[in-house]
Every structure is written in structure tokens, then in C-alpha cells.
Design an enzyme around this catalytic site. Sequence first.
Site, PDB file in Angstrom:
ATOM      1  N   CYS A   4     -25.677  -1.159 -62.755  1.00 25.73           N
ATOM      2  CA  CYS A   4     -26.743  -1.127 -61.743  1.00 25.73           C
ATOM      3  C   CYS A   4     -26.466  -2.041 -60.541  1.00 25.73           C
ATOM      4  O   CYS A   4     -27.135  -1.945 -59.511  1.00 25.73           O
ATOM      5  CB  CYS A   4     -28.072  -1.494 -62.384  1.00 25.73           C
ATOM      6  SG  CYS A   4     -28.422  -0.491 -63.828  1.00 25.73           S
ATOM      7  N   HIS A  53     -32.985  -3.413 -57.242  1.00 26.12           N
ATOM      8  CA  HIS A  53     -32.683  -2.375 -58.231  1.00 26.12           C
ATOM      9  C   HIS A  53     -33.956  -2.086 -59.019  1.00 26.12           C
ATOM     10  O   HIS A  53     -34.697  -3.005 -59.391  1.00 26.12           O
ATOM     11  CB  HIS A  53     -31.571  -2.861 -59.157  1.00 26.12           C
ATOM     12  CG  HIS A  53     -31.434  -2.008 -60.363  1.00 26.12           C
ATOM     13  ND1 HIS A  53     -31.260  -0.646 -60.283  1.00 26.12           N
ATOM     14  CD2 HIS A  53     -31.485  -2.295 -61.692  1.00 26.12           C
ATOM     15  CE1 HIS A  53     -31.198  -0.142 -61.499  1.00 26.12           C
ATOM     16  NE2 HIS A  53     -31.341  -1.125 -62.375  1.00 26.12           N
ATOM     17  N   ASN A  82     -35.142   4.474 -63.703  1.00 24.91           N
ATOM     18  CA  ASN A  82     -34.010   3.596 -63.389  1.00 24.91           C
ATOM     19  C   ASN A  82     -32.783   4.489 -63.184  1.00 24.91           C
ATOM     20  O   ASN A  82     -32.291   5.096 -64.134  1.00 24.91           O
ATOM     21  CB  ASN A  82     -33.808   2.619 -64.558  1.00 24.91           C
ATOM     22  CG  ASN A  82     -32.615   1.695 -64.351  1.00 24.91           C
ATOM     23  OD1 ASN A  82     -31.753   1.948 -63.524  1.00 24.91           O
ATOM     24  ND2 ASN A  82     -32.570   0.623 -65.133  1.00 24.91           N
TER      25      ASN A  82
HETATM   26  C1  COA Z   1     -37.407  -1.358 -72.680  1.00 25.21           C
HETATM   27  C2  COA Z   1     -38.664  -2.200 -72.718  1.00 25.21           C
HETATM   28  C3  COA Z   1     -39.731  -1.583 -71.852  1.00 25.21           C
HETATM   29  C4  COA Z   1     -39.147  -2.221 -74.164  1.00 25.21           C
HETATM   30  O1  COA Z   1     -40.247  -3.103 -74.304  1.00 25.21           O
HETATM   31  P1  COA Z   1     -40.333  -4.023 -75.608  1.00 25.21           P
HETATM   32  O2  COA Z   1     -41.629  -4.693 -75.590  1.00 25.21           O
HETATM   33  O3  COA Z   1     -39.105  -4.898 -75.606  1.00 25.21           O
HETATM   34  O4  COA Z   1     -40.284  -2.927 -76.758  1.00 25.21           O
HETATM   35  P2  COA Z   1     -39.540  -2.935 -78.161  1.00 25.21           P
HETATM   36  O5  COA Z   1     -38.175  -2.308 -78.015  1.00 25.21           O
HETATM   37  O6  COA Z   1     -39.604  -4.296 -78.783  1.00 25.21           O
HETATM   38  O7  COA Z   1     -40.455  -1.953 -78.974  1.00 25.21           O
HETATM   39  C5  COA Z   1     -41.832  -2.249 -79.235  1.00 25.21           C
HETATM   40  C6  COA Z   1     -42.412  -1.125 -80.047  1.00 25.21           C
HETATM   41  O8  COA Z   1     -42.493   0.056 -79.232  1.00 25.21           O
HETATM   42  C7  COA Z   1     -41.777   1.118 -79.874  1.00 25.21           C
HETATM   43  N1  COA Z   1     -41.103   1.889 -78.835  1.00 25.21           N
HETATM   44  C8  COA Z   1     -39.944   1.607 -78.213  1.00 25.21           C
HETATM   45  N2  COA Z   1     -39.675   2.544 -77.313  1.00 25.21           N
HETATM   46  C9  COA Z   1     -40.674   3.442 -77.353  1.00 25.21           C
HETATM   47  C10 COA Z   1     -40.953   4.627 -76.641  1.00 25.21           C
HETATM   48  N3  COA Z   1     -40.135   5.105 -75.684  1.00 25.21           N
HETATM   49  N4  COA Z   1     -42.083   5.298 -76.948  1.00 25.21           N
HETATM   50  C11 COA Z   1     -42.908   4.853 -77.891  1.00 25.21           C
HETATM   51  N5  COA Z   1     -42.712   3.724 -78.598  1.00 25.21           N
HETATM   52  C12 COA Z   1     -41.598   3.029 -78.327  1.00 25.21           C
HETATM   53  C13 COA Z   1     -40.794   0.440 -80.792  1.00 25.21           C
HETATM   54  O9  COA Z   1     -40.431   1.295 -81.866  1.00 25.21           O
HETATM   55  C14 COA Z   1     -41.566  -0.747 -81.263  1.00 25.21           C
HETATM   56  O10 COA Z   1     -42.473  -0.338 -82.266  1.00 25.21           O
HETATM   57  P3  COA Z   1     -42.700  -1.255 -83.571  1.00 25.21           P
HETATM   58  O11 COA Z   1     -43.260  -2.544 -83.046  1.00 25.21           O
HETATM   59  O12 COA Z   1     -43.666  -0.454 -84.368  1.00 25.21           O
HETATM   60  O13 COA Z   1     -41.359  -1.401 -84.179  1.00 25.21           O
HETATM   61  C15 COA Z   1     -38.381  -3.655 -72.223  1.00 25.21           C
HETATM   62  O14 COA Z   1     -37.645  -4.350 -73.204  1.00 25.21           O
HETATM   63  C16 COA Z   1     -37.600  -3.662 -70.947  1.00 25.21           C
HETATM   64  O15 COA Z   1     -38.044  -3.175 -69.928  1.00 25.21           O
HETATM   65  N6  COA Z   1     -36.395  -4.256 -70.946  1.00 25.21           N
HETATM   66  C17 COA Z   1     -35.512  -4.231 -69.777  1.00 25.21           C
HETATM   67  C18 COA Z   1     -34.758  -2.943 -69.786  1.00 25.21           C
HETATM   68  C19 COA Z   1     -34.002  -2.702 -68.504  1.00 25.21           C
HETATM   69  O16 COA Z   1     -34.504  -2.938 -67.440  1.00 25.21           O
HETATM   70  N7  COA Z   1     -32.780  -2.200 -68.642  1.00 25.21           N
HETATM   71  C20 COA Z   1     -31.960  -1.854 -67.524  1.00 25.21           C
HETATM   72  C21 COA Z   1     -31.443  -3.074 -66.842  1.00 25.21           C
HETATM   73  S1  COA Z   1     -30.573  -2.656 -65.397  1.00 25.21           S
END
Ligand code: COA
Length: 335
Positions: free
Chosen positions: A120, A262, A292
Amino acid sequence: MTSKNAPPAGIRIAGTGMAVPPRKVSNDDLAKFVDTSDEWIRPRTGIVTRYLSDDKQLTSDLAAQAVTDAVSNAGLKPTDLDLLVCATMTPDVICPATACRVVDKIGAVPCGAMDLNLACTGLVAGLSIAANFIQSGAYKHIAVVGADRLSTIVNWDDRRTCVLFGDAAGAVVVSASDNPDQRCLYQQLNSDGGMGDALYVPRSEQDIPQGGHEGFNGKYDTLQMNGREVYKFAVHALQDCVKDALKHTGLAPDDIKMVIPHQSNIRMLTSAWKKLGFPDDKIYINIDRFGNTSAASIGLCLHELTEQGRLEEGDYVIFVAQGGGLTWGASLWQL
Ligand SMILES: CC(C)(COP(=O)(O)OP(=O)(O)OC[C@H]1O[C@@H](n2cnc3c(N)ncnc32)[C@H](O)[C@@H]1OP(=O)(O)O)[C@@H](O)C(=O)NCCC(=O)NCCS
């Protein structure tokens, strides 16, 4: 292309362009084939729709469309380009470089070409490369395009990652200028390969970190992401880059017309800008419509801002990005 010019007085962003595939996919559409929902995606990421390409639409096709647009908006012909930089982590093939294919597709042979694989952060790095080549006098017109089809490398059974990304290309033509007030005032690029497994694409078992990777989704050749780690890293990287850019140029948030970040996550962006003291209307956001789009995202933002007539000559803008590598960087330009 051979080097032929005396160093110019200034550097300008001469044209912008963008391309997305025709297929628009809402969160509700996605929920028909991924175990997810609009209620989960929208509040956590800000994403409402994204565009996904089909097998026939290559990264070079999207990039060629965006560059053609940018070259035409710059009032140039493809053959005016001296160099084309393509930032992508989803090249058509490993060899030749996607940039070579784009040069051929737009009719710009024998323009120089190079790919950058910085995820990115790629477009920000490409802008710096263009600024330096032009500032040295080597080249007059350089196209920088960020083009990615992350839909081809996500594991569609891994709902933690696949819902975040969209496919697109965003292009910028950078040219020599007679006006010394048009310039790139500040740039920085950083990396930390030691944190690479927070966001990576392993090919085989030997690519999995020792002790295993808790976030490994079980499928090689797909994007693996430790969402929480990336989130924490990105919030700090964004803030540090923008603080450094302001400190080194002596500018304040009030002086900046627009920060063009970004598009990774709306919660991450808004929390970073609040801490930096920027009002919401100085941060461009379009993640709601495109998701993204990796290396393309900043190009899409700049093109939309330009089309909306929201940027004028003399404005200061900051480009800032972070991504796989891990990589992060920024540049500050006077338009
Ligand atoms: C991806 C992101 C939104 C996830 O949020 P989070 O709070 O870390 O979520 P988690 O992965 O811990 O998952 C939390 C719960 O939601 C669930 N979950 C994850 N993705 C899901 C989806 N797409 N739909 C529904 N539920 C989902 C998980 O299974 C988990 O459930 P559980 O607690 O029962 O196990 C967040 O971590 C984020 O934005 N990170 C940065 C990512 C990014 O920007 N990447 C590119 C960088 S250039």
C-alpha cells in the site's frame, strides 16, 4: 529513455486518472458468498462497497486505463512519457514487469519502466522516485500508477481479510515545471522487514515464521494479516510521518489544504487525524466506496479531489501511506 534536460525550476502534478472494474460489490452482496454482514464490516472499517475484477481484467489493463486518463488530463501524449513506475503487489506475471506491459498497452514504447512492490506504500514511493528523477533534470514527464487486484490473492474463506479489499488503479503524471513554487518539499520512506509477517503472502511452509503464525489462514499464496498488529502499527506510522513532514517544512495543520492518506480503515484514519489536530474536512476519505485498494488508493483520492476542483495551484498536500513490508512513508508537495 536518455537523460536530456537541465534541472527544472519546479515539479508539478500535471494530470491524474483512475480505473475500477465494472463489478460493484456491496457488503450485502459479499454476505451472499462470505460469512459476514454489513453490520460487521461498516462500523469497523467504513467500507460499504468495493469493485472486484474478473479473470479477464489484468492489473496492467486497469493500470493502462488509469495512465491513459492521467496522460490525457495532463495534456500529453503517451510518447511524451520518459518513465512509467507501476506500484503493485499483484503483477500480471513475475516477469515481465507490469510497467513494461502498461508502456506497451498505452503506446509509449520505448518509455522506461519499473515495478515497485511495496504494497500500500507503493504510490507514495513512486511519487518520490518521480520527484527525484525530475528534480535532477534526467526526465521531464513520469507516470506513476498504483494498481492492485487484491481480490486475486485473498483467501475468500478468510473473512477477517477478504472483506477489506477492492481492485483499482490510480495514476499521476509528474512533470517538470517552470514555476519554482511547485515542488516536493519533503519525502520519507521506511521499512521494517522484521514485522513482515503481520501482512504477507507465504508461498510454502518455510515462509511461515518460526513457532507458527497464529493468523495463518491455512492457504499458501494468499494474503495473511494480523489485523490488530497492523492496526496498531498503522496508527503510529501515519501520525509519525505527518508530524515529521510538518516539522521539517515548518508548516502547521492550518497551512495544509488536504491530507491524502492510504485508505486502510476509517476508524484508524479518524483517530490519527484527531490526535494530529487536523479537522475532518482536510482528510480525504473514499474507503466507503472503494474499500482498501492497496497501491491504487492514494491515486483514486487525488484524482477525485482534482475532478471535484478542490485543489488549486499553491496548495500544500500531504500523501501518507503504510502497508505490507512493513513499509510506510509520506511526501509533502506544493501544487
Ligand atoms: C480487520 C479489522 C477490522 C478486524 O477488527 P478486529 O477487532 O481486530 O477483529 P478480529 O479479527 O479480532 O475479530 C473479531 C471477531 O469478529 C469476527 N470477524 C472477523 N471478520 C469478520 C467479518 N468479516 N464478518 C463477521 N465477523 C468477522 C471474528 O471471527 C471475531 O469473532 P470472535 O470474537 O467470535 O472470534 C481490524 O483489525 C483492522 O482494521 N486492522 C487493520 C487492517 C488493515 O488496515 N490492513 C491493511 C493495512 S494497509
